[in-house]
Write a protein that holds these residues in place. Structure first.
Motif, mmCIF file in Angstrom:
data_model
loop_
_atom_site.group_PDB
_atom_site.id
_atom_site.type_symbol
_atom_site.label_atom_id
_atom_site.label_comp_id
_atom_site.label_asym_id
_atom_site.label_seq_id
_atom_site.Cartn_x
_atom_site.Cartn_y
_atom_site.Cartn_z
ATOM 1 N N MET A 65 0.846 -1.210 0.000
ATOM 2 C CA MET A 65 0.000 0.000 0.000
ATOM 3 C C MET A 65 0.878 1.256 0.000
ATOM 4 O O MET A 65 1.752 1.416 0.833
ATOM 5 N N ILE A 66 0.631 2.119 -1.006
ATOM 6 C CA ILE A 66 1.364 3.392 -1.085
ATOM 7 C C ILE A 66 0.529 4.471 -0.390
ATOM 8 O O ILE A 66 -0.678 4.576 -0.621
ATOM 9 N N GLY A 67 1.163 5.266 0.431
ATOM 10 C CA GLY A 67 0.479 6.387 1.066
ATOM 11 C C GLY A 67 0.806 7.677 0.327
ATOM 12 O O GLY A 67 1.977 8.020 0.176
ATOM 13 N N ILE A 68 -0.216 8.360 -0.165
ATOM 14 C CA ILE A 68 0.003 9.652 -0.820
ATOM 15 C C ILE A 68 -0.242 10.746 0.204
ATOM 16 O O ILE A 68 -1.340 10.835 0.789
ATOM 17 N N ILE A 69 0.799 11.533 0.451
ATOM 18 C CA ILE A 69 0.731 12.544 1.506
ATOM 19 C C ILE A 69 -0.047 13.757 0.987
ATOM 20 O O ILE A 69 0.394 14.451 0.078
ATOM 21 N N ASP A 70 -1.211 13.958 1.561
ATOM 22 C CA ASP A 70 -2.120 15.012 1.099
ATOM 23 C C ASP A 70 -2.102 16.172 2.076
ATOM 24 O O ASP A 70 -2.764 16.149 3.101
ATOM 25 N N TYR A 71 -1.299 17.187 1.740
ATOM 26 C CA TYR A 71 -1.226 18.359 2.609
ATOM 27 C C TYR A 71 -1.824 19.574 1.905
ATOM 28 O O TYR A 71 -1.531 20.722 2.253
ATOM 29 N N GLY A 72 -2.661 19.287 0.881
ATOM 30 C CA GLY A 72 -3.408 20.355 0.226
ATOM 31 C C GLY A 72 -2.660 21.086 -0.876
ATOM 32 O O GLY A 72 -3.093 22.132 -1.328
ATOM 33 N N MET A 73 -1.522 20.535 -1.327
ATOM 34 C CA MET A 73 -0.705 21.261 -2.301
ATOM 35 C C MET A 73 -0.301 20.411 -3.507
ATOM 36 O O MET A 73 0.791 20.530 -3.992
ATOM 37 N N GLY A 74 -1.161 19.554 -3.964
ATOM 38 C CA GLY A 74 -0.708 18.753 -5.097
ATOM 39 C C GLY A 74 -1.818 18.422 -6.053
ATOM 40 O O GLY A 74 -2.989 18.558 -5.735
ATOM 41 N N ASN A 75 -1.417 17.990 -7.239
ATOM 42 C CA ASN A 75 -2.373 17.473 -8.200
ATOM 43 C C ASN A 75 -2.535 15.984 -7.888
ATOM 44 O O ASN A 75 -1.987 15.125 -8.541
ATOM 45 N N LEU A 76 -3.279 15.714 -6.819
ATOM 46 C CA LEU A 76 -3.373 14.345 -6.324
ATOM 47 C C LEU A 76 -4.202 13.469 -7.240
ATOM 48 O O LEU A 76 -4.026 12.260 -7.292
ATOM 49 N N PHE A 77 -5.100 14.105 -7.958
ATOM 50 C CA PHE A 77 -5.986 13.335 -8.828
ATOM 51 C C PHE A 77 -5.179 12.575 -9.882
ATOM 52 O O PHE A 77 -5.334 11.374 -10.049
ATOM 53 N N SER A 78 -4.290 13.307 -10.567
ATOM 54 C CA SER A 78 -3.529 12.684 -11.654
ATOM 55 C C SER A 78 -2.606 11.579 -11.146
ATOM 56 O O SER A 78 -2.489 10.522 -11.770
ATOM 57 N N VAL A 79 -1.944 11.820 -10.025
ATOM 58 C CA VAL A 79 -1.014 10.799 -9.529
ATOM 59 C C VAL A 79 -1.784 9.566 -9.021
ATOM 60 O O VAL A 79 -1.373 8.429 -9.243
ATOM 61 N N TYR A 97 5.815 5.806 0.467
ATOM 62 C CA TYR A 97 5.101 7.077 0.444
ATOM 63 C C TYR A 97 5.428 7.910 -0.785
ATOM 64 O O TYR A 97 6.552 7.868 -1.292
ATOM 65 N N ILE A 98 4.430 8.665 -1.231
ATOM 66 C CA ILE A 98 4.648 9.647 -2.294
ATOM 67 C C ILE A 98 4.348 11.029 -1.729
ATOM 68 O O ILE A 98 3.296 11.238 -1.103
ATOM 69 N N LEU A 99 5.299 11.942 -1.947
ATOM 70 C CA LEU A 99 5.110 13.330 -1.514
ATOM 71 C C LEU A 99 4.958 14.192 -2.766
ATOM 72 O O LEU A 99 5.947 14.523 -3.419
ATOM 73 N N PRO A 100 3.710 14.543 -3.126
ATOM 74 C CA PRO A 100 3.507 15.359 -4.318
ATOM 75 C C PRO A 100 3.701 16.840 -3.974
ATOM 76 O O PRO A 100 4.096 17.163 -2.857
ATOM 77 N N GLY A 101 3.421 17.702 -4.912
ATOM 78 C CA GLY A 101 3.520 19.124 -4.581
ATOM 79 C C GLY A 101 3.488 20.017 -5.799
ATOM 80 O O GLY A 101 4.187 19.789 -6.770
ATOM 81 N N VAL A 102 2.621 21.027 -5.727
ATOM 82 C CA VAL A 102 2.560 22.082 -6.729
ATOM 83 C C VAL A 102 2.396 23.365 -5.944
ATOM 84 O O VAL A 102 1.624 23.394 -4.983
ATOM 85 N N GLY A 103 3.120 24.415 -6.304
ATOM 86 C CA GLY A 103 2.947 25.684 -5.604
ATOM 87 C C GLY A 103 4.267 26.220 -5.099
ATOM 88 O O GLY A 103 5.321 25.900 -5.645
ATOM 89 N N ALA A 104 4.189 27.040 -4.072
ATOM 90 C CA ALA A 104 5.384 27.712 -3.569
ATOM 91 C C ALA A 104 5.967 26.975 -2.370
ATOM 92 O O ALA A 104 5.232 26.434 -1.536
ATOM 93 N N PHE A 105 7.289 26.977 -2.268
ATOM 94 C CA PHE A 105 8.015 26.260 -1.217
ATOM 95 C C PHE A 105 7.592 26.657 0.206
ATOM 96 O O PHE A 105 7.277 25.776 1.021
ATOM 97 N N PRO A 106 7.557 27.958 0.533
ATOM 98 C CA PRO A 106 7.200 28.324 1.917
ATOM 99 C C PRO A 106 5.781 27.879 2.302
ATOM 100 O O PRO A 106 5.567 27.366 3.412
ATOM 101 N N ASP A 107 4.826 28.040 1.360
ATOM 102 C CA ASP A 107 3.444 27.596 1.625
ATOM 103 C C ASP A 107 3.415 26.092 1.881
ATOM 104 O O ASP A 107 2.687 25.601 2.747
ATOM 105 N N ALA A 108 4.218 25.374 1.095
ATOM 106 C CA ALA A 108 4.212 23.917 1.209
ATOM 107 C C ALA A 108 4.785 23.459 2.547
ATOM 108 O O ALA A 108 4.240 22.561 3.197
ATOM 109 N N MET A 109 5.887 24.082 2.978
ATOM 110 C CA MET A 109 6.470 23.689 4.279
ATOM 111 C C MET A 109 5.491 23.980 5.409
ATOM 112 O O MET A 109 5.355 23.194 6.344
#
Lengths: 209, 252
Positions: A1-15, A41-53
């Motif tokens: 089982m792969i866990g996709i880390i959803d912190y609100g900053m990724g195109n999770l649908f496509s992955v 685990y997969i750590l996706p991400g789209v957007g700005a670095f500071p917002d993501a951290m």
């Protein structure tokens, strides 16, 4: 089982859909407790670095990711998710990253060594120069084109983490890794067959299901 | 080295592709997802879906199309048409599109470019410009509302402003050349290439492989978009790419 880390900053649908096409079981979780029992685990991400951290921190994922990596669980960072694995970024001032890889994220200078301006973002299909073809993640991935779209780029003095680079006025770290932690600057789920191959190698070879 | 991108464009109305598509070898030539797959197999580097639905239902159907394309294809795609608010941008990108293309809505309310770029990054925000040459003014003027309404903006000034506000890419359509099949508008493209440091997609006028060669070698466009030449099977993405490759243009 792969866990996709959803912190609100990724195109999770496509992955997510890409994993479904590969027949890989996965789940999304926006809190660490939802992803405790995953094998990788997969750590996706789209957007700005500071917002993501900040978002990772708000969701309680910073200690979680560090702990899982320490325990030996495979992790794949995608795009901004790759950049977050470095020590820091100059995007939006100096922001601290997860520090799993040495180096920092800098903006493309936009001017080459000869003083000639070039376009930023680095956008489009560029060819991989595979430096460590023997690694499990790079199985059946050659000098192929993958889709880049980014304005910031990783800068590291540790060449041993470079699995593949791409040439865009400088050597762009395209696929990086060390042991069980890997990442790509491009979106594998948007990079045609070679991208799908990378995802498959991660999910089916590196992750013990 | 970055390759030159070939981008087929699909006009979608109420969830169906319009403009007399002549693909007899696929089951349902009106289905955007089926067509997207055909272009993917031919080697298309990206796709653009332009939603020309007039109704609210049509817009909702477009989101279903976006989800299906993102579910089945592993290449990037852009969605334009009727995206007016940050909420529209969010909904489109969260359902799997990689970029949104803003046209009239960005001219009407330029802050939309900045709002989208701040939220998702400039790379997600394409500003589409419809340009027509004005003999009297001696320059190109921006048109909105599907090319029906002239604005006060010159194309060069609006392109600069759009990039300043956060556009990550410019999709530049020549209304003079559109449908003429006599080649891309090289002077227009050159004028815009000179003033922006983001990728420019050439659009309007593609009639042969040679036209793609010209736009990539003479004005160094980053990508070229075409609709009817591919839809009517006058050539294929594959043929264009082979032609370019033989002549030394870097393509995937």
């Amino acid at each position: 089982m792969i866990g996709i880390i959803d912190y609100g900053m990724g195109n999770l649908f496509s992955v997510s859909k890409a994993l479904e096409r590969l027949d890989v079981p996965y789940k999304l979780g926006d809190r660490p407790e939802e992803l405790q029992d995953c094998d990788g685990y997969i750590l996706p991400g789209v957007g700005a670095f500071p917002d993501a951290m900040k978002a990772l921190d708000d969701h309680g994922f910073i200690p979680f990711i560090k702990q899982k990596v320490e325990e030996g669980y495979p992790l794949y960072g995608i795009c901004l998710g790759m950049q977050l694995l470095f020590e820091s970024s100059e995007e939006g001032g100096d922001t601290k990253g997860l520090g799993l890889f040495p180096g920092k994220i800098v903006k493309f200078p936009g001017v080459d060594d000869g003083g000639k301006p070039y376009k930023v973002p680095h956008m489009g299909w560029n060819q991989l120069d595979v430096r460590q073809p023997e690694l499990p993640l790079m199985t059946d991935v050659g000098k192929e084109y993958v889709y880049f779209v980014h304005s910031y780029v990783a800068q590291t003095s540790d060449e041993s983490i470079l699995y593949a680079t791409a040439d865009y006025h400088l050597d762009v770290p395209a696929v990086i890794g060390r042991d069980h932690v890997v990442a790509s600057q491009f979106h594998p789920e948007k990079s045609g067959n070679p991208g799908m191959q990378l995802l498959e190698n991660f999910c089916k070879v590196m992750v013990k299901q | 080295m970055l390759s030159k991108r070939i981008i087929p464009c699909l006009d979608v109305k109420e969830g169906r592709v319009v403009k007399g598509i002549q693909f007899v070898d696929i089951r349902d030539a009106g289905d955007p997802v089926e067509l997207a797959k055909v272009y993917d197999e031919q080697g298309a580097d990206e796709l653009v879906f332009l939603d020309i639905s007039a109704t609210h239902e049509g817009k909702k159907t477009m989101i279903d199309v976006v989800r299906k394309v993102a579910s089945e294809l592993a290449i990037p795609f852009t969605v334009g048409g009727g995206i007016r608010t940050l909420e529209d941008i969010k909904e489109t990108l969260r359902n799997g599109a990689d970029k949104v293309s803003l046209n009239s809505s960005a001219v009407n309310r330029p802050e939309l470019i900045t709002e989208g770029a701040n939220y998702f990054g400039s790379q997600c925000i394409v500003v589409a410009i419809d340009a027509r040459y004005d003999e009297e003014k001696g320059t190109w003027i921006v048109y909105t509302h599907g090319g029906r309404k002239p604005t006060e903006w010159t194309v060069v000034d609006w392109a600069k402003e759009a990039v300043r506000l956060g556009a990550g890419e410019i999709l530049l359509t020549s209304m003079n050349q559109d449908g003429e099949k006599s080649g891309f508008d090289l002077p227009l493209l050159e004028a815009v290439q000179d003033v922006v440091q983001v990728p420019v997609i050439a659009s309007g006028g593609a009639g042969s492989s040679e036209h793609f060669y010209d736009v990539f070698t003479e004005v160094n466009a980053d990508a070229a978009l075409a609709a009817s030449i591919f839809h009517y099977k006058e050539t294929s993405v594959q043929n264009v790419k082979e032609y370019l490759k033989e002549r030394g243009v870097v393509v995937r």
